[in-house]
Design a protein around this motif. Structure first.
Motif, PDB file in Angstrom:
ATOM      1  N   ILE A   1    -103.379 -73.451  94.476  1.00 26.12           N
ATOM      2  CA  ILE A   1    -104.582 -73.944  93.804  1.00 26.12           C
ATOM      3  C   ILE A   1    -105.247 -72.734  93.160  1.00 26.12           C
ATOM      4  CG2 ILE A   1    -106.831 -75.047  94.047  1.00 26.12           C
ATOM      5  CD1 ILE A   1    -105.761 -76.520  96.503  1.00 26.12           C
TER       6      ILE A   1
ATOM      7  N   VAL B   1    -103.505 -76.954  89.853  1.00 27.79           N
ATOM      8  CA  VAL B   1    -102.879 -77.311  91.128  1.00 27.79           C
ATOM      9  C   VAL B   1    -101.384 -77.477  90.874  1.00 27.79           C
ATOM     10  CG1 VAL B   1    -102.746 -78.996  93.003  1.00 27.79           C
ATOM     11  CG2 VAL B   1    -104.964 -78.479  91.946  1.00 27.79           C
TER      12      VAL B   1
ATOM     13  N   GLU C   1    -109.021 -71.910  94.579  1.00 29.52           N
ATOM     14  CA  GLU C   1    -109.674 -72.828  95.500  1.00 29.52           C
ATOM     15  C   GLU C   1    -111.192 -72.668  95.454  1.00 29.52           C
ATOM     16  OE1 GLU C   1    -109.242 -73.537 100.181  1.00 29.52           O
ATOM     17  OE2 GLU C   1    -107.364 -73.843  99.070  1.00 29.52           O
TER      18      GLU C   1
ATOM     19  N   THR D   1     -99.382 -78.960  98.349  1.00 34.48           N
ATOM     20  CA  THR D   1     -99.458 -78.156  97.133  1.00 34.48           C
ATOM     21  C   THR D   1     -98.841 -76.778  97.370  1.00 34.48           C
ATOM     22  OG1 THR D   1    -101.645 -77.275  97.666  1.00 34.48           O
ATOM     23  CG2 THR D   1    -101.571 -79.310  96.400  1.00 34.48           C
TER      24      THR D   1
END
Length: 410
Positions: A21, A216, A24, A18
């Motif tokens: 995010i 994401v 997170e 990725t």
């Protein structure tokens, strides 16, 4: 309830490959609060075929699926008729409802090569967008300002350059964001080029009294040319439905540097194993071709039966044996009737483009310049070559081992 250790293992699997995010900590909180999250990814069916650039996102959906979460594969049959303005320097052509529906069905036929069909929920955003009344649309547009829209880079560039921006283009990210409200998604996935649209989903969920989704973002896969993102229009792509022989040949054509990015984004090979292969090549204990063959198999085995893939590799080796070059057992053949010669002899590159052997005549010229097109096993040098009646031509495209036989009737 999941333990912190279990959540950390999930995050580690989600994090691989990725770009970002957002955030997170929010995702960890959601995982602690709910056993099963709603994971959304939207696809506008603007073209009939998917390639490995889409595969990056589909694989991440599968990771969430393997972790037990609910996958919502959203087909933007409504937004597809508006057209995503992302990265566009001008208003794009709108698709008809019929075109969108045909492409939607093709997408479904392809995505289940990667996702578990029994655990995937397919929805169309026309289910909630089409019934909206003008009052609903006005309420939606009232929740975002023009200045907020102009924060988007491509809109800003067009506005400053005086290029027109249609009002309908402002509606696209709003409707995409509203999809998250309708679904009540916990997480939405998309490419880095979709970040603005994904964040609007968060904003609108807050506006409608929902917990904002986590976002994401996935990287845009670099194409076979090693510079630009993978795209059908650029001809630098590997299609999900392509034959094993074609996939293998195309993977073998990428640069040695690019293959590490493909290992990271297109396979589940552990990072320690990828590093071991990098060290092996650096120390000359491994040959790049050997490692690239492994990469090709790891990709191919996700799309086709292993036996077919092994046969494809053996056939490719036969075809590319320079001491005794062999032809494939089956070569696609096109026969040109007299109608092709009604005005003047047809241009070879135009015929190759017409039969989809090359993406376009301009791409054919580029291939000839690069020494990538062969005629009867000799490099083709004349981009203006025309075909004659009563002849047979064998065309090969570069290292990919892609052949076409053309027969012209007398």
């Amino acid at each position: 309830m999941k333990t912190d250790a279990q959540i950390e293992l999930e995050i580690e699997k989600i994090r691989r490959g990725t770009v970002e995010i957002i955030s997170e900590n929010e995702l960890k909180a959601k995982l602690k609060k709910k056993v099963i999250l709603k994971i959304k990814a939207g696809f506008d069916p603007t073209a009939p075929d998917l390639h490995l650039g889409h595969f990056v996102l589909l694989r991440k959906l599968r990771h969430f699926q393997e972790l037990g979460h609910e996958i919502i594969f959203l087909l933007g049959d409504f937004t597809g008729m508006i057209g995503d303005p992302t990265g566009k320097s001008e208003t794009r052509k709108r698709l008809t409802k019929e075109e969108v529906l045909v492409n939607s069905q093709t997408y479904q036929d392809q995505v289940f090569k990667i996702l578990d069909k029994s655990k995937t929920k397919i929805v169309y955003n026309s289910e909630w967008c089409s019934p909206m009344k003008i009052e609903d649309v006005l309420s939606l547009t009232a929740r975002y300002t023009v200045s907020q829209m102009l924060e988007r880079d491509d809109f800003t560039k067009r506005y400053k350059s005086g290029s027109p921006i249609s009002i309908i283009e402002f509606l696209y990210p709003l409707f995409q964001g509203y999809d998250s409200v309708a679904i009540q998604s916990d997480v939405e996935l998309g490419g880095t080029d979709q970040k603005f649209n994904l964040l609007i989903g968060r904003d609108l969920q807050r506006e409608y009294g929902q917990d904002p989704q986590c976002v994401v973002t996935m990287p845009l896969l670099v194409g076979l040319d090693g510079t630009k993102k993978m795209s059908k229009s650029l001809g630098n792509y590997i299609g999900i439905t392509e034959a094993p022989l074609d996939i293998y040949g195309k993977v073998m054509s990428i640069s040695d540097d690019l293959m590490w990015n493909y290992f990271e984004l297109l396979t589940d090979l552990p990072k320690t194993e990828i590093s071991a292969r990098q060290n092996g090549i650096r120390e000359k204990a491994l040959h790049p071709k050997e490692v690239k063959t492994e990469l090709a198999l790891l990709i191919m085995n996700q799309l086709h039966p292993a036996s077919e893939n092994q046969n494809a590799i053996e056939e490719w080796a036969r075809i590319h044996n320079t001491k005794n070059r062999a032809l494939p057992d089956e070569i696609p053949t096109e026969t040109l009737g007299s109608e092709f010669f009604s005005e003047k002899p047809p241009l070879l590159l135009a015929i190759l483009s017409q039969f989809k052997f090359i993406p376009s005549t301009s791409e054919g010229r580029r291939l000839i310049q690069a020494g990538g097109l062969y005629l009867d096993e000799e490099k083709l040098t004349d981009p203006n070559m025309v075909l004659a009646k009563g002849k047979e031509y064998l065309i090969r495209q570069g290292k990919k081992g892609k052949f076409l036989r053309i027969i012209t009737n007398a």
